[in-house]
Enzyme design. Structure first.
Site, PDB file in Angstrom:
ATOM      1  N   SER A 115     -27.788 -31.726 -62.534  1.00 52.78           N
ATOM      2  CA  SER A 115     -26.675 -31.687 -61.583  1.00 52.78           C
ATOM      3  C   SER A 115     -25.509 -32.531 -62.050  1.00 52.78           C
ATOM      4  O   SER A 115     -24.451 -32.524 -61.429  1.00 52.78           O
ATOM      5  CB  SER A 115     -27.136 -32.143 -60.196  1.00 52.78           C
ATOM      6  OG  SER A 115     -27.789 -33.361 -60.295  1.00 52.78           O
ATOM      7  N   HIS A 125     -26.573 -24.984 -62.859  1.00 48.70           N
ATOM      8  CA  HIS A 125     -26.749 -25.967 -61.791  1.00 48.70           C
ATOM      9  C   HIS A 125     -26.843 -25.246 -60.463  1.00 48.70           C
ATOM     10  O   HIS A 125     -25.824 -24.794 -59.932  1.00 48.70           O
ATOM     11  CB  HIS A 125     -25.589 -26.962 -61.798  1.00 48.70           C
ATOM     12  CG  HIS A 125     -25.659 -27.957 -60.679  1.00 48.70           C
ATOM     13  ND1 HIS A 125     -24.536 -28.461 -60.062  1.00 48.70           N
ATOM     14  CD2 HIS A 125     -26.713 -28.518 -60.033  1.00 48.70           C
ATOM     15  CE1 HIS A 125     -24.904 -29.315 -59.101  1.00 48.70           C
ATOM     16  NE2 HIS A 125     -26.229 -29.359 -59.067  1.00 48.70           N
ATOM     17  N   GLU A 172     -23.271 -23.346 -60.547  1.00 46.66           N
ATOM     18  CA  GLU A 172     -22.317 -23.862 -61.543  1.00 46.66           C
ATOM     19  C   GLU A 172     -22.907 -23.563 -62.914  1.00 46.66           C
ATOM     20  O   GLU A 172     -24.036 -23.985 -63.217  1.00 46.66           O
ATOM     21  CB  GLU A 172     -22.108 -25.375 -61.373  1.00 46.66           C
ATOM     22  CG  GLU A 172     -21.136 -25.749 -60.273  1.00 46.66           C
ATOM     23  CD  GLU A 172     -20.912 -27.249 -60.186  1.00 46.66           C
ATOM     24  OE1 GLU A 172     -21.844 -28.021 -60.469  1.00 46.66           O
ATOM     25  OE2 GLU A 172     -19.790 -27.671 -59.818  1.00 46.66           O
ATOM     26  N   ASN A 201     -19.980 -31.949 -57.685  1.00 47.09           N
ATOM     27  CA  ASN A 201     -20.467 -33.324 -57.535  1.00 47.09           C
ATOM     28  C   ASN A 201     -19.456 -34.334 -58.060  1.00 47.09           C
ATOM     29  O   ASN A 201     -19.391 -35.457 -57.555  1.00 47.09           O
ATOM     30  CB  ASN A 201     -21.810 -33.497 -58.248  1.00 47.09           C
ATOM     31  CG  ASN A 201     -22.944 -32.847 -57.462  1.00 47.09           C
ATOM     32  OD1 ASN A 201     -22.752 -32.480 -56.295  1.00 47.09           O
ATOM     33  ND2 ASN A 201     -24.079 -32.661 -58.094  1.00 47.09           N
TER      34      ASN A 201
END
Ligand code: T1G
Length: 675
Positions: free
Chosen positions: A408, A429, A441, A479
């Site tokens: 991640s 991801h 992702e 993130n």
């Protein structure tokens, strides 16, 4: 024949009017002009006794041409075409395949009969664009299917299968698959002399205020923050109260309000953004893809199990590998339990569950991945562990296998360097729960081969994910933008805000939950150093007291057995203790300051991501936040929202709190532009 994407052909005394406007027969100006010409042709020819309206290609008209919205209207407008068709003195039979959506279904409702193949779907999804059926759909649909079904179809926007439409009388005849035109011609021959010609607008629909009220109440939470659902409900209600012509006027007024509002602009932006995200700049759209017939997943935990389900549900075989037998059995058990839960809700049949589970091969050995076309690791988020596994995979995987990490935020290039085939390595991801969240992702390493990237993007579509290409940076796109938000949220706690206030501001903004509610859900202990004696932050203090979030019944909030949250006195004490020990003065924090320090900083980070080329386009950043974190779609994503909020105002807010403003954002603000 005509110069427009509409052609006509006389078959006996029936005129076949065919639209050929790929890819979805959108009812653009050319199609509307062609339809008008076809009606004129039919009116002028006494030898024509009925019309069959059909579409070539993948589908019946799938709606108005959304690309025309926001531009000056071009005659003839769709409502006029539909009104002309309905008042025609020769019956018009709509022949439906694929998806008759929006203006497409409204056109079919203006026809006098509807014939469809069983695989067809009929719907009015305008609400998903922040709109409502603006060509008479909210007035005609209730007159055919009744108030309750019309409320569901207009305010939620989901299509119904032709079989259900046939039960409701929305479809008059179900044709054999592949024999639509013949069936429509036969139907036309049967009804060409039937009088009176049935016209939907001449029907009435009984009021059902109780159903309307119940529907509003039942969906209040789902519709929170949206304008369009309420407008759709109001139009359906108007159909039960007003004569047809007045109802049309009411619908028009409500439609124009929505069309020129920011919510529809935002939702139309996301409609196109989602489709644009699948395109990779600089890679030909016809690059040869690597065949993916078998997938390997390493790790049968929450993520590995969720990832596995995506492929099983798409009919792709998976070998799932764990180190220990009990963990493997537990993981497989959770997969089966999830499928059985869906079957219990009627979303799957038991056969489908068994088919999916039949594609799953559990294993305790990486060697069993040797014949996989794609291998995804979903193991502990630690670089050394990942490099070790990829080193092993390098020796096991067949040539040409794609090796993907579900990391991640770790560096995919570093992971790739632990193999002799960095061009086969990519990041995939997934977002938890991986079998539910739509976002994927796709992290493009410096050496990731073009065909590997294109293969994964195409595979994402097959497993019903919305994929966005991200560059290699800490946290990729989503993130990475989450970090400044979390940092500022925790700082605001030290300065006088409470978790409840900060979360409330975010929920009122339209997020499904605020930063601290999210932390409690995901686990306050994620990324914690696990040393209860080392207390350097509020989070450390919570974890040291076992307040790891919902899973422990306590985190930033206290939870009852049903996981209902209440503000925590203990957490307030911990925050107070931290604040007093750091001599941080306590002050009133405004909601606006919370917006500036948690949302404006996200926009700033998004601008830096774009400057660094870590996202292909601003709309990709929006797609990430809509599908990965539940950003309210009626605000279009962080970068689109920056345009609504005003980039000058955002820059001013950032400067007020001492943040360094990204050059790209500063440039947008200079020009008072959005992204
Ligand atoms: N207008 C313009 N372009 C459209 C379009 C539309 N209505 N629908 C799809 N496209 C483009 C899309 O951008 C993509 O382009 C390509 O077609 C393939 O789409 C007056 C106001 C029909 C189920 O909301 O739901 O009618 O990326 O990738 O997966 O009351 O498209 O290739 O360049 O989605 O096979 C109401 C929207 C409009 C339907 C097919 N109708 N479309 O899915 O292909 S408002 C809709 C869809 C209206 C009236 C109101 C899906 C689909 P590109 P795709 P797909």
């Amino acid at each position: 024949m005509s110069d427009f994407p509409i052609s006509t052909e006389k078959r006996g005394d029936i005129l076949i009017v065919t639209s050929n406007n790929p890819p979805v027969n959108a009812l653009g100006a050319g199609v509307r002009t062609g339809l008008e010409a076809a009606l004129n042709e039919a009116a002028a020819d006494d030898g024509i006794k009925a019309i069959v309206l059909i579409c070539a290609g993948q589908t019946f008209f799938a709606g108005a041409d959304i690309t025309e919205f926001g531009k000056p209207p071009v005659e003839p407008m769709l409502p006029a075409i539909i009104a002309r068709m309905e008042s025609f003195d020769k019956p018009v039979i709509a022949a439906i395949h694929g998806t008759a959506l929006g203006g497409g279904l409204e056109t079919a409702l203006g026809a006098h009969y509807r014939v469809a193949v069983p695989s067809a779907k009929l719907g009015v999804p305008e609400v998903k664009l922040g709109l409502l059926p603006g060509a008479g759909g909210t007035q005609r649909l209730p007159r055919v299917v009744g108030v309750k079904a019309a409320l569901e179809m207009t305010a939620k926007g989901d299509p119904v299968p032709a079989s259900k439409a046939h039960q409701w009388g929305l479809v008059d005849h179900l044709a054999e698959e592949g024999a639509l035109l013949d069936a429509a011609l036969a139907f036309a021959d049967k009804v060409k002399d039937v009088r009176p010609i049935p016209r939907v607008s001449e029907k009435s629909v009984a009021a059902d205020d109780a159903a309307i009220e119940a529907f509003r109440k039942e969906n209040a939470r789902k519709f929170r923050g949206f304008d369009a659902p309420a407008a759709n409900i109001a139009c359906v209600e108007a159909a039960t109260r007003l004569p047809f012509a007045e109802g049309l006027e009411f619908e028009r007024g409500e439609f124009m309000k929505l069309m020129f509002g920011s919510q529809s602009a935002a939702q139309r932006h996301i409609f196109f953004a989602e489709r644009k995200a699948s395109k990779i700049d600089g890679i030909a759209s016809d690059v040869a893809l690597r065949p993916i017939a078998k997938v390997g997943v390493i790790g049968a935990g929450t993520m590995g199990g969720g990832i596995t389900m995506n492929f099983l549900s798409a009919g792709i075989a998976v070998t799932i590998v764990e180190q220990a037998e009990d963990a493997l059995n537990r993981g497989v058990g959770v997969i089966r339990k999830n499928y059985e839960a869906s079957a219990a809700k009627g979303r799957l049949t038991t056969e489908q569950v068994e088919t999916a589970m039949g594609l799953l091969t559990p294993s305790l050995s990486l060697d069993d991945l040797a014949d996989c076309d794609l291998i995804i690791e979903a193991i502990f988020e630690n670089m050394d562990v990942k490099k070790e596994v990829f080193g092993k995979l390098d020796a096991i995987a067949k040539p040409g296998a794609i090796l993907a990490s579900n990391t991640s935020y770790l560096n995919v290039d570093e992971i790739a360097a632990s193999t002799s085939r960095p061009n086969d390595v990519v990041g995939m991801h997934f977002f938890s729960p991986a079998n539910v969240m739509k976002l994927l992702e796709v992290v493009r390493g410096a050496k990731t081969a073009d065909d590997v990237l294109a293969t994964v993007m195409a595979l994402a579509k097959k497993i019903k994910k919305v994929a966005v290409v991200a560059g290699v940076c800490h946290g990729f796109i989503g993130n990475r933008m989450l970090m400044p938000r979390q940092v500022e949220a925790n700082k605001l706690l030290m300065e006088g805000a409470t978790p409840e206030q900060i979360d409330r501001v975010h929920v009122e903004f339209g997020m499904p939950m605020g930063p601290f509610q999210m932390s409690d859900l995901a686990g306050v202990d994620i990324g914690w150093h696990r040393d209860p004696s080392r207390i350097e932050s509020i989070r450390d203090a919570l974890c040291a007291e076992d307040r790891w979030g919902q899973k422990k019944g306590a985190g930033f909030y206290d939870y009852d057995e049903k996981r209902n949250p209440t503000p925590s006195v203990r957490v307030a004490e911990i925050i107070e203790d931290f604040r007093s020990r750091s001599n941080m003065p306590k002050r009133e924090i405004s909601d606006q300051e919370i917006i500036e320090r948690t949302l404006y900083t996200m926009v700033n980070e998004g601008a830096m991501i774009l400057e660094e080329g870590m996202a292909q386009r601003a709309s990709d950043v929006d797609v990430v936040w809509i599908y990965g974190y539940g950003w309210p779609i009626y605000r279009g994503g962080p970068m689109f929202w920056a345009g609504l909020e005003g980039t000058p105002k955002i820059v001013e807010g950032l400067k007020k709190h001492g943040f360094a403003v990204s050059p790209l954002l500063a440039e947008k603000a200079e020009k008072n532009e959005g992204f």
